[in-house]
Design a protein around this motif. Sequence first.
Motif, PDB file in Angstrom:
ATOM      1  N   GLU A 138       3.174   4.522  -3.438  1.00 32.41           N
ATOM      2  CA  GLU A 138       2.102   3.632  -2.967  1.00 32.41           C
ATOM      3  C   GLU A 138       1.051   4.395  -2.140  1.00 32.41           C
ATOM      4  O   GLU A 138       1.143   5.598  -1.940  1.00 32.41           O
ATOM      5  CB  GLU A 138       2.697   2.464  -2.197  1.00 32.41           C
ATOM      6  CG  GLU A 138       2.918   1.222  -3.049  1.00 32.41           C
ATOM      7  CD  GLU A 138       1.629   0.693  -3.669  1.00 32.41           C
ATOM      8  OE1 GLU A 138       0.521   1.031  -3.185  1.00 32.41           O
ATOM      9  OE2 GLU A 138       1.724  -0.053  -4.656  1.00 32.41           O
ATOM     10  N   GLY A 156       6.973   2.626  -0.467  1.00 35.07           N
ATOM     11  CA  GLY A 156       5.962   1.751   0.093  1.00 35.07           C
ATOM     12  C   GLY A 156       4.813   2.535   0.696  1.00 35.07           C
ATOM     13  O   GLY A 156       4.818   3.770   0.742  1.00 35.07           O
ATOM     14  N   PRO A 175       7.628   0.652   3.717  1.00 35.91           N
ATOM     15  CA  PRO A 175       6.385   1.253   4.223  1.00 35.91           C
ATOM     16  C   PRO A 175       6.573   1.966   5.561  1.00 35.91           C
ATOM     17  O   PRO A 175       7.330   1.515   6.426  1.00 35.91           O
ATOM     18  CB  PRO A 175       5.459   0.040   4.368  1.00 35.91           C
ATOM     19  CG  PRO A 175       5.938  -0.917   3.331  1.00 35.91           C
ATOM     20  CD  PRO A 175       7.436  -0.749   3.326  1.00 35.91           C
TER      21      PRO A 175
END
Length: 209
Positions: A138, A156, A175
Amino acid sequence: MDVLVIGVGGHGQVVADILLAMRAAGDADVNPVGFLDGNPNLQGRVFLGLPVLGQDQDLNAVPHDAVIVAIGDNARRRRLYEHLLRAGEVFANAVHPSAVLAPGVILEPGCMVCARAVVNTGAVILADTILNTGCVVEHHNRVGPHAHVAPGAVLGGECVVGEDALVGIGATILPRVRLGDGCVVGAGAVAVRDVAPGITVVGVPARPR
């Protein structure tokens, strides 16, 4: 650009297939010419239409413009990459035509991005890193060098994956999680917090093994 693939194992053949797909898709700068491999029993054999042209020590005798170290094991790949770097070799990237890379993604030399991998905006992929089949990296990740994000793994946003780290098949990294140098996130694990260097974590949520 004539490219030699270093390693004719399973991952080496995947990388050769990527280079052939790039050429078939119209990338005139990529021309895979064959493999080098340390196994003497493989010399002269043909894989995917490409010959095994010699062993690693025969590199200077085989005409080429660039190399790519196509070995799945991070430590072995790193050692050979660094040896070839010191020898002045130029490194190619292998990026499958079905992979999706956002504009502005930084891809350092010697990286392998396999079929259907997705790399989103702001990501930096450092040298000699593998982004394997169908993985998702990502936005604003920093991955590698010499790391391996295995098939189906998902990173993430704003993650950091350290040198030589391995993110296993189907693993998920939440993330902003940081993975230390040389750590391993096991297949299917979910990393919800930072992983220290050299540690192996498994499970959901991921814990040290």
